[in-house]
Design a protein around this motif. Structure first.
Motif, PDB file in Angstrom:
ATOM      1  N   LEU A   1     -11.573 -13.789  -1.863  1.00 40.00           N
ATOM      2  CA  LEU A   1     -12.203 -12.941  -0.845  1.00 40.00           C
ATOM      3  C   LEU A   1     -13.599 -12.484  -1.234  1.00 40.00           C
ATOM      4  O   LEU A   1     -13.834 -12.098  -2.375  1.00 40.00           O
TER       5      LEU A   1
ATOM      6  N   ASN B   1      -5.073  -1.689  -8.749  1.00 40.56           N
ATOM      7  CA  ASN B   1      -5.494  -2.474  -7.590  1.00 40.56           C
ATOM      8  C   ASN B   1      -5.480  -3.981  -7.822  1.00 40.56           C
ATOM      9  O   ASN B   1      -5.013  -4.742  -6.979  1.00 40.56           O
ATOM     10  N   ASP B   2      -5.992  -4.423  -8.984  1.00 40.83           N
ATOM     11  CA  ASP B   2      -6.064  -5.874  -9.207  1.00 40.83           C
ATOM     12  C   ASP B   2      -4.661  -6.479  -9.295  1.00 40.83           C
ATOM     13  O   ASP B   2      -4.428  -7.612  -8.863  1.00 40.83           O
TER      14      ASP B   2
ATOM     15  N   MET C   1      -7.277  -5.897   1.905  1.00 36.30           N
ATOM     16  CA  MET C   1      -8.701  -5.517   1.852  1.00 36.30           C
ATOM     17  C   MET C   1      -9.203  -5.041   3.216  1.00 36.30           C
ATOM     18  O   MET C   1      -9.862  -4.011   3.336  1.00 36.30           O
TER      19      MET C   1
ATOM     20  N   ARG D   1       0.839  -1.217   0.000  1.00 33.54           N
ATOM     21  CA  ARG D   1       0.000   0.000   0.000  1.00 33.54           C
ATOM     22  C   ARG D   1       0.862   1.251   0.000  1.00 33.54           C
ATOM     23  O   ARG D   1       0.628   2.198  -0.754  1.00 33.54           O
TER      24      ARG D   1
ATOM     25  N   ALA E   1     -14.234 -10.354   6.002  1.00 34.10           N
ATOM     26  CA  ALA E   1     -14.372 -11.021   4.701  1.00 34.10           C
ATOM     27  C   ALA E   1     -14.402 -12.534   4.865  1.00 34.10           C
ATOM     28  O   ALA E   1     -13.778 -13.094   5.768  1.00 34.10           O
TER      29      ALA E   1
ATOM     30  N   PRO F   1      -3.742 -10.955   0.689  1.00 36.77           N
ATOM     31  CA  PRO F   1      -4.865 -10.252   0.051  1.00 36.77           C
ATOM     32  C   PRO F   1      -5.897  -9.761   1.075  1.00 36.77           C
ATOM     33  O   PRO F   1      -6.367  -8.625   0.986  1.00 36.77           O
TER      34      PRO F   1
ATOM     35  N   PRO G   1     -16.202  -9.696   0.616  1.00 42.06           N
ATOM     36  CA  PRO G   1     -16.476  -8.839   1.782  1.00 42.06           C
ATOM     37  C   PRO G   1     -17.813  -9.209   2.406  1.00 42.06           C
ATOM     38  O   PRO G   1     -18.751  -9.563   1.700  1.00 42.06           O
TER      39      PRO G   1
ATOM     40  N   TYR H   1      -3.350  -6.921  -5.770  1.00 41.73           N
ATOM     41  CA  TYR H   1      -3.893  -8.141  -5.146  1.00 41.73           C
ATOM     42  C   TYR H   1      -3.184  -9.390  -5.667  1.00 41.73           C
ATOM     43  O   TYR H   1      -2.971 -10.342  -4.932  1.00 41.73           O
TER      44      TYR H   1
ATOM     45  N   CYS I   1     -13.019 -15.817   3.420  1.00 42.22           N
ATOM     46  CA  CYS I   1     -11.784 -16.144   2.703  1.00 42.22           C
ATOM     47  C   CYS I   1     -11.813 -17.625   2.358  1.00 42.22           C
ATOM     48  O   CYS I   1     -11.940 -18.466   3.252  1.00 42.22           O
TER      49      CYS I   1
END
Ligand code: ATP
Length: 295
Positions: A161, A129-130, A148, A117, A152, A144, A163, A133, A154
């Motif tokens: 993931l 972003n993708d 996030m 980040r 979530a 991951p 949410p 991840y 998982c």
């Protein structure tokens, strides 16, 4: 472009409110189903970076037994990020560990996520972003989720993931233990106890937990939490087992081990009951830490 501003990052730990193993493939891969919850207990990191003709990554840490070289997962995350972006840079990461090390709270994973980040911010969002991840998943299955955060479901190895809706503000007392648990050994114990994991059905409990989270029913959450590792680990780890008993005897409405342990946590109805339980645990030689769920 030169970029040498230090960014302060909070890297939050997690607890598992639910952790089950659904199957084991012949290659030893365990397919899990877990609800992970971010908690306010966090490592503090300061990350700075400046473009350079040669990549150099330096880490310093206030805990002597955490490696500061390429073995540190934050180092691996920085190296992978720079490589994927085609950037050469000097990176400095200062790590203030607060999350118990090797405690089942994703301490290393969250430092890796924090590094990704921070570097992405310092380099102006160089990585979509993708892609971030994808790098996270290639470094470790909990990373991951750490990117996030919040709550979530998982699945897979932990990297798939979804949410979850969550209105339950949970007051935790987190109790680290000096007993070590190796994750491969813990999975070996599960294999010994549960074989190929067939013939088990926790669906009703899982659904009740999701409903309780969505409606903010803290008692419902506590009644339906589950961790398959408890049966394998707690009989072998008396310090963690005693911590769980003390939490329950002193007002916790729910108590459980996180991940493959040995950290255990209690959930309390009020800050007052939590504070008196913390005092009892301290009298018994533990170092409990307070935390809240991040929702
Ligand atoms: P998980 O819950 O994801 O299984 P954990 O909380 O049980 O992880 P970690 O605290 O991540 O375990 O530490 C596991 C090992 O990784 C330790 O042996 C530690 O020395 C090493 N390690 C590497 N990088 C880090 C880091 N940044 N922070 C903590 N430990 C690290």
């Amino acid at each position: 472009m030169k970029n040498n501003i230090g960014l302060e990052v909070r890297a939050n730990g997690k607890v598992n409110l639910y952790l089950d193993v659904l199957s084991r493939a012949d290659d030893g891969f365990h397919s899990i189903k877990s609800i992970m919850q971010s908690v306010s207990l966090c490592d503090r990191m300061i990350v700075s970076a400046a473009r350079s003709s040669k990549t150099e990554i330096r880490i310093c840490c206030d805990v002597p037994y955490v490696p500061c070289d390429e073995r540190n997962i934050a180092h691996k995350a920085a190296a992978k990020f720079l490589e994927k972006c085609g950037i050469q840079a000097e990176v400095d990461i200062s790590l203030h560990k607060r999350i118990p090390v090797s405690g089942g709270m994703a301490g290393g994973s969250t430092d890796a996520a924090g590094t990704l980040r921070a570097l992405n911010k310092l380099f102006g969002g160089a990585m979509p972003n993708d892609e971030l991840y994808k790098i996270a998943a290639s470094l470790g299955s909990d990373i991951p989720f750490c990117l996030m955060g919040k709550t979530a479901l998982c699945e897979g190895r932990g990297e798939i993931l979804t949410p979850l809706e969550n209105r339950a503000k949970l007051l935790f007392l987190i109790v680290p233990s000096s007993e070590s648990v190796s994750t491969p050994w813990a999975y070996g114990e599960l294999d010994r106890i549960f074989g190929d994991f067939s013939g088990r059905d926790n669906e009703a409990r899982f659904n009740a937990l999701c409903t309780a989270l969505a409606s903010g029913d803290v008692h419902g959450v506590c009644d339906n939490m589950y961790n398959i590792f408890e049966d394998a680990i707690l009989p072998e780890r008396p310090i963690a087992r005693r911590a769980k008993e003390l939490l329950k005897e002193n007002g916790a409405i729910g108590a459980m081990m996180s991940g493959s342990g040995p950290t255990v946590f209690g959930i309390f109805e009020s800050e007052e009951t939590r504070a008196s339980a913390a005092a009892v645990l301290k009298e018994n030689g533990y170092y409990p830490k307070t935390a809240e769920s991040i929702i």
